[in-house]
Design a protein around this motif. Structure first.
Motif, PDB file in Angstrom:
ATOM      1  N   ASP A 209       1.201  -1.046   0.064  1.00 38.69           N
ATOM      2  CA  ASP A 209       0.266   0.249   0.166  1.00 38.69           C
ATOM      3  C   ASP A 209       0.979   1.079  -0.105  1.00 38.69           C
ATOM      4  OD1 ASP A 209      -2.345  -1.473  -0.309  1.00 38.69           O
ATOM      5  OD2 ASP A 209      -2.335  -1.500   2.543  1.00 38.69           O
ATOM      6  N   TYR A 210       0.513   1.941  -1.009  1.00 44.19           N
ATOM      7  CA  TYR A 210       1.136   3.371  -0.881  1.00 44.19           C
ATOM      8  C   TYR A 210       0.303   4.588  -0.312  1.00 44.19           C
ATOM      9  CZ  TYR A 210       4.891   1.195  -3.389  1.00 44.19           C
ATOM     10  OH  TYR A 210       5.763   0.361  -4.071  1.00 44.19           O
ATOM     11  N   GLY A 211      -1.020   4.194   0.049  1.00 47.77           N
ATOM     12  CA  GLY A 211      -2.088   5.351   0.570  1.00 47.77           C
ATOM     13  C   GLY A 211      -2.388   6.685  -0.246  1.00 47.77           C
ATOM     14  N   GLY A 212      -3.108   7.399   0.813  1.00 53.48           N
ATOM     15  CA  GLY A 212      -3.151   8.600  -0.020  1.00 53.48           C
ATOM     16  C   GLY A 212      -3.567   9.739   0.411  1.00 53.48           C
ATOM     17  N   THR A 213      -3.916  10.844  -0.135  1.00 45.48           N
ATOM     18  CA  THR A 213      -3.255  11.971   0.460  1.00 45.48           C
ATOM     19  C   THR A 213      -4.797  11.971   0.994  1.00 45.48           C
ATOM     20  OG1 THR A 213      -2.837  14.072   0.259  1.00 45.48           O
ATOM     21  CG2 THR A 213      -4.083  13.476  -1.049  1.00 45.48           C
ATOM     22  N   LEU A 214      -5.234  13.146   2.611  1.00 39.59           N
ATOM     23  CA  LEU A 214      -6.294  12.592   3.438  1.00 39.59           C
ATOM     24  C   LEU A 214      -6.653  14.518   3.136  1.00 39.59           C
ATOM     25  CD1 LEU A 214      -5.013  11.727   6.797  1.00 39.59           C
ATOM     26  CD2 LEU A 214      -6.717  10.654   4.638  1.00 39.59           C
ATOM     27  N   LEU A 215      -7.550  14.975   2.710  1.00 37.74           N
ATOM     28  CA  LEU A 215      -8.284  15.996   2.405  1.00 37.74           C
ATOM     29  C   LEU A 215      -9.744  16.118   3.216  1.00 37.74           C
ATOM     30  CD1 LEU A 215      -8.387  16.466  -1.288  1.00 37.74           C
ATOM     31  CD2 LEU A 215      -6.828  17.303  -0.089  1.00 37.74           C
ATOM     32  N   PRO A 216     -10.025  17.273   3.983  1.00 32.96           N
ATOM     33  CA  PRO A 216     -11.011  17.088   4.624  1.00 32.96           C
ATOM     34  C   PRO A 216     -12.373  17.593   4.484  1.00 32.96           C
ATOM     35  CG  PRO A 216      -9.624  19.866   4.092  1.00 32.96           C
ATOM     36  CD  PRO A 216      -8.667  18.741   3.415  1.00 32.96           C
ATOM     37  N   VAL A 217     -12.998  17.275   3.744  1.00 37.93           N
ATOM     38  CA  VAL A 217     -14.131  16.789   3.182  1.00 37.93           C
ATOM     39  C   VAL A 217     -14.896  17.194   4.063  1.00 37.93           C
ATOM     40  CG1 VAL A 217     -15.775  15.902   1.524  1.00 37.93           C
ATOM     41  CG2 VAL A 217     -12.986  15.383   0.950  1.00 37.93           C
ATOM     42  N   PHE A 218     -16.324  17.807   3.832  1.00 32.70           N
ATOM     43  CA  PHE A 218     -18.000  18.158   4.815  1.00 32.70           C
ATOM     44  C   PHE A 218     -18.141  16.943   4.783  1.00 32.70           C
ATOM     45  CE2 PHE A 218     -22.342  19.342   4.450  1.00 32.70           C
ATOM     46  CZ  PHE A 218     -22.171  19.835   5.877  1.00 32.70           C
ATOM     47  N   ASP A 219     -19.483  16.384   5.489  1.00 31.33           N
ATOM     48  CA  ASP A 219     -19.496  15.420   5.930  1.00 31.33           C
ATOM     49  C   ASP A 219     -21.383  15.784   6.143  1.00 31.33           C
ATOM     50  OD1 ASP A 219     -20.139  12.395   6.076  1.00 31.33           O
ATOM     51  OD2 ASP A 219     -20.658  12.948   7.490  1.00 31.33           O
ATOM     52  N   ALA A 220     -22.370  15.299   6.173  1.00 30.11           N
ATOM     53  CA  ALA A 220     -23.546  15.960   6.563  1.00 30.11           C
ATOM     54  C   ALA A 220     -23.517  15.848   8.326  1.00 30.11           C
ATOM     55  CB  ALA A 220     -24.624  15.874   6.152  1.00 30.11           C
ATOM     56  N   LYS A 221     -23.348  14.937   8.436  1.00 31.33           N
ATOM     57  CA  LYS A 221     -23.422  13.704   9.647  1.00 31.33           C
ATOM     58  C   LYS A 221     -22.230  14.407  10.314  1.00 31.33           C
ATOM     59  CE  LYS A 221     -26.041  10.187   8.536  1.00 31.33           C
ATOM     60  NZ  LYS A 221     -26.420   8.523   8.596  1.00 31.33           N
ATOM     61  N   GLU A 222     -21.270  14.093  10.066  1.00 31.52           N
ATOM     62  CA  GLU A 222     -19.772  14.369  11.095  1.00 31.52           C
ATOM     63  C   GLU A 222     -19.094  16.132  11.064  1.00 31.52           C
ATOM     64  OE1 GLU A 222     -19.337  11.716  12.875  1.00 31.52           O
ATOM     65  OE2 GLU A 222     -20.493  10.351  12.354  1.00 31.52           O
TER      66      GLU A 222
END
Length: 148
Positions: free
Chosen positions: A58-71
């Motif tokens: 696994d090489y992983g990905g990049t984490l992006l802050p994404v809006f989630d309606a519940k969280e």
């Protein structure tokens, strides 16, 4: 190179070939060996069907802050990449090392060979160039708004 029993965990050590004795459900056993690039633990691969075995890194990905309606805002991985090989697969493309790319969570592009993966990278790179244009337009729009 030593053979470990299926009862002992196999420690992933990049660059070292690891082997273990594997019992096959249809009968018999086989000595399995990891490719040098495999970092999978294989902790549950002491027995099973031949086609169940997969090697990968696994090489992983990049984490992006994404809006989630519940969280609210949550970190979501994008462009998660894995090199994988399924040595006993019926599909010839799976028996060769290939990339499994997860553009975003729960969506997968499978069995990308080097040419197909290079094409995806070129598309993403071209899109990032277009995003640079969007960024420049945003800066200009804010500058214009500030001068009003």
């Amino acid at each position: 190179m030593s053979i470990v029993s299926p009862e002992r965990p196999i420690v992933a050590e990049s660059g070292k070939v690891r082997t273990w004795l594997r019992r096959i459900w249809s009968g018999g056993q086989i000595v399995e060996s990891c490719p040098s690039w495999c970092t999978d633990g294989h902790h549950n691969d002491g027995d099973g069907m031949l086609v169940d075995l997969s090697h990968g890194r696994d090489y992983g990905g990049t984490l992006l802050p994404v809006f989630d309606a519940k969280e609210g805002t949550i970190e979501m991985p994008v462009l998660d990449a894995r090199i994988s090989v399924d040595p006993y697969s019926d599909s010839p493309e799976r028996r060769l090392p290939h990339v499994v790319l997860q553009p975003w969570e729960d969506e997968v592009m499978e069995c990308l060979d080097p040419a197909a993966f290079a094409a995806v990278i070129a598309q993403i790179r071209a899109h990032c160039d277009r995003l640079d244009d969007v960024h420049a337009a945003l800066v200009a729009a804010r500058r214009e708004t500030a001068s009003l």
